[in-house]
Scaffold this active site. Structure first.
Site, PDB file in Angstrom:
ATOM      1  N   GLN A 135       7.829  -9.149   7.882  1.00 24.62           N
ATOM      2  CA  GLN A 135       9.063  -8.702   7.230  1.00 24.62           C
ATOM      3  C   GLN A 135       9.681  -7.469   7.890  1.00 24.62           C
ATOM      4  O   GLN A 135      10.661  -6.934   7.389  1.00 24.62           O
ATOM      5  CB  GLN A 135       8.832  -8.476   5.741  1.00 24.62           C
ATOM      6  CG  GLN A 135       7.990  -7.284   5.377  1.00 24.62           C
ATOM      7  CD  GLN A 135       7.672  -7.250   3.882  1.00 24.62           C
ATOM      8  OE1 GLN A 135       6.860  -8.027   3.403  1.00 24.62           O
ATOM      9  NE2 GLN A 135       8.329  -6.377   3.146  1.00 24.62           N
ATOM     10  N   GLY A 154       9.427  -4.303  -8.493  1.00 23.91           N
ATOM     11  CA  GLY A 154      10.285  -3.190  -8.890  1.00 23.91           C
ATOM     12  C   GLY A 154      11.757  -3.507  -8.640  1.00 23.91           C
ATOM     13  O   GLY A 154      12.100  -4.189  -7.674  1.00 23.91           O
ATOM     14  N   LYS A 169      13.802  -1.480  -7.579  1.00 25.16           N
ATOM     15  CA  LYS A 169      14.327  -0.707  -6.443  1.00 25.16           C
ATOM     16  C   LYS A 169      14.705  -1.660  -5.305  1.00 25.16           C
ATOM     17  O   LYS A 169      15.757  -1.518  -4.705  1.00 25.16           O
ATOM     18  CB  LYS A 169      13.329   0.329  -5.959  1.00 25.16           C
ATOM     19  CG  LYS A 169      14.036   1.357  -5.097  1.00 25.16           C
ATOM     20  CD  LYS A 169      13.083   2.205  -4.345  1.00 25.16           C
ATOM     21  CE  LYS A 169      13.279   2.004  -2.908  1.00 25.16           C
ATOM     22  NZ  LYS A 169      12.352   1.387  -2.092  1.00 25.16           N
ATOM     23  N   ASP A 170      13.845  -2.632  -5.060  1.00 24.50           N
ATOM     24  CA  ASP A 170      14.183  -3.663  -4.062  1.00 24.50           C
ATOM     25  C   ASP A 170      14.837  -4.812  -4.823  1.00 24.50           C
ATOM     26  O   ASP A 170      14.270  -5.902  -4.947  1.00 24.50           O
ATOM     27  CB  ASP A 170      12.909  -4.117  -3.344  1.00 24.50           C
ATOM     28  CG  ASP A 170      12.312  -2.995  -2.524  1.00 24.50           C
ATOM     29  OD1 ASP A 170      12.957  -2.558  -1.568  1.00 24.50           O
ATOM     30  OD2 ASP A 170      11.216  -2.513  -2.877  1.00 24.50           O
ATOM     31  N   HIS A 210       4.625   1.878  -8.040  1.00 27.47           N
ATOM     32  CA  HIS A 210       3.713   0.723  -7.989  1.00 27.47           C
ATOM     33  C   HIS A 210       2.818   0.703  -9.233  1.00 27.47           C
ATOM     34  O   HIS A 210       2.566  -0.346  -9.819  1.00 27.47           O
ATOM     35  CB  HIS A 210       2.783   0.824  -6.766  1.00 27.47           C
ATOM     36  CG  HIS A 210       3.461   0.735  -5.443  1.00 27.47           C
ATOM     37  ND1 HIS A 210       3.557   1.808  -4.597  1.00 27.47           N
ATOM     38  CD2 HIS A 210       4.069  -0.297  -4.815  1.00 27.47           C
ATOM     39  CE1 HIS A 210       4.177   1.437  -3.486  1.00 27.47           C
ATOM     40  NE2 HIS A 210       4.512   0.179  -3.595  1.00 27.47           N
ATOM     41  N   GLY A 244       0.806  -1.213   0.000  1.00 27.56           N
ATOM     42  CA  GLY A 244       0.000   0.000   0.000  1.00 27.56           C
ATOM     43  C   GLY A 244       0.839   1.263   0.000  1.00 27.56           C
ATOM     44  O   GLY A 244       2.018   1.234  -0.347  1.00 27.56           O
ATOM     45  N   ALA A 245       0.187   2.413   0.368  1.00 25.06           N
ATOM     46  CA  ALA A 245       0.805   3.750   0.259  1.00 25.06           C
ATOM     47  C   ALA A 245       1.380   3.891  -1.151  1.00 25.06           C
ATOM     48  O   ALA A 245       2.567   4.190  -1.345  1.00 25.06           O
ATOM     49  CB  ALA A 245       1.870   3.962   1.334  1.00 25.06           C
ATOM     50  N   SER A 269       7.465   4.371  -0.807  1.00 26.32           N
ATOM     51  CA  SER A 269       6.420   4.799   0.134  1.00 26.32           C
ATOM     52  C   SER A 269       7.052   5.525   1.309  1.00 26.32           C
ATOM     53  O   SER A 269       6.457   6.425   1.895  1.00 26.32           O
ATOM     54  CB  SER A 269       5.641   3.586   0.644  1.00 26.32           C
ATOM     55  OG  SER A 269       5.133   2.860  -0.442  1.00 26.32           O
ATOM     56  N   ARG A 270       8.267   5.132   1.666  1.00 27.62           N
ATOM     57  CA  ARG A 270       8.942   5.741   2.826  1.00 27.62           C
ATOM     58  C   ARG A 270       9.310   7.210   2.584  1.00 27.62           C
ATOM     59  O   ARG A 270       9.530   7.944   3.545  1.00 27.62           O
ATOM     60  CB  ARG A 270      10.192   4.949   3.192  1.00 27.62           C
ATOM     61  CG  ARG A 270       9.888   3.632   3.858  1.00 27.62           C
ATOM     62  CD  ARG A 270      11.135   3.017   4.456  1.00 27.62           C
ATOM     63  NE  ARG A 270      10.811   1.901   5.339  1.00 27.62           N
ATOM     64  CZ  ARG A 270      10.617   0.659   4.941  1.00 27.62           C
ATOM     65  NH1 ARG A 270      10.749   0.369   3.663  1.00 27.62           N
ATOM     66  NH2 ARG A 270      10.302  -0.294   5.800  1.00 27.62           N
TER      67      ARG A 270
END
Ligand code: PAF
Length: 280
Positions: free
Chosen positions: A61, A147, A149-150, A37, A31-32, A186-187
């Site tokens: 996690q 993604g 990114k991770d 996303h 979410g967020a 999201s962070r």
């Protein structure tokens, strides 16, 4: 757009679409939601018929309870964005639905989950594998979209599907960046105005490091990044490493990898940011 909280109804809906010969594209999220996303949703729409997005902040996690508590949540906004983007199904289960019983399952990904994020966030990837395995088992996607990114997560999920014989193709998608280069996350919402201005330093430093590749040793590039980040007092570097994109093994010479990648994690106040960039 159908919204399900229960596994039973999600399965029934998906099974009916599969019986019609439709392929299922899956985007797991916590979410967020941001454009990063939504770009996964767009990619899923290009490659599959029915798009399923899960929204579930997975407690398993989070190695840090404070991080879990502060993780941004915006269910109403998420639903609006997903509807606008033409998503077919949102699966938004409760914690009780996903974890009806305490589970002690542990996965072994060898070296892949011991380095970088795995080293600094003990148990994190076990929690990710646990939830992604459960979600794949509920949704039975033909393709799942993650993604870059991770990036370490992506490599581990690919390994999960191989070692558990899961019949799903895992698709890695490009990192989406803000106009100033900050990787979407999201962070980022949790950064103060001042921190937000500083945050692109991670991207800028990675970019400069990539430019050094042709005339500097691996060690010199690693030192450059450490020194460069140190210049910005508000940023605390947690790690920077250059590793092979497939094995995640740290390299000491450029000749040790055909596909080297720089991985960075750093703190800005109490917000932890990660980014990565290919070196070829
Ligand atoms: O990348 C994420 O948002 C999460 O790790 C994932 C894959 C949705 C599992 O909770």
């Amino acid at each position: 757009m159908q919204v399900f909280e229960k596994i039973k109804y999600t399965r029934e809906f998906i099974n009916a679409r599969k019986a019609e010969g439709k392929t299922i594209g899956f985007v797991p999220t916590m979410g967020a939601l941001h454009e990063g996303h939504l770009s996964l949703v767009d990619q899923a729409k290009k490659e599959t018929h029915i798009i399923v997005v899960s929204v579930f902040v997975n407690p398993a996690q989070f190695n840090n309870p404070d991080d879990l508590q502060k993780y941004p949540r915006d269910m109403e906004g998420d639903m609006q964005k997903l509807k606008q983007r033409g998503v077919d199904v949102v699966f938004a289960p409760s914690e009780q639905e996903m974890y009806p019983e305490k589970t002690s399952r542990t996965y072994d990904f060898g070296h892949l989950d011991k380095v970088m994020e795995g080293k600094h966030r003990p148990g994190h990837f076990n929690g990710v594998a646990l939830i992604v395995h459960k979600l794949f088992d509920i949704i039975h996607p033909d393709k799942a979209f993650f993604g870059n990114k991770d990036y370490q997560q992506l490599v581990i999920i690919k390994q999960l599907t191989r070692q558990e014989n899961l019949p799903v193709e895992v698709v890695g998608c490009p990192i989406l960046r803000e106009p100033d280069g900050l990787a979407m996350s999201s962070r980022n919402q949790r950064l103060t105005q001042q921190e937000r201005k500083i945050a692109p330093v991670l991207y800028q430093t990675l970019k400069k490091a990539v430019e050094l590749r042709n005339h500097q040793t691996v060690d010199a590039v690693k030192r450059f990044v450490t020194e460069e980040i140190k210049k910005t007092k508000a940023i605390e570097l947690e790690y920077f490493d250059i590793a092979d994109s497939n094995t995640l093994t740290s390299i000491n010479k450029w000749s040790e990898s055909d596909n080297p990648r720089g991985f960075i994690a750093a703190w800005l106040g109490d917000v932890r940011l990660i980014d990565n960039m290919a070196f070829n």
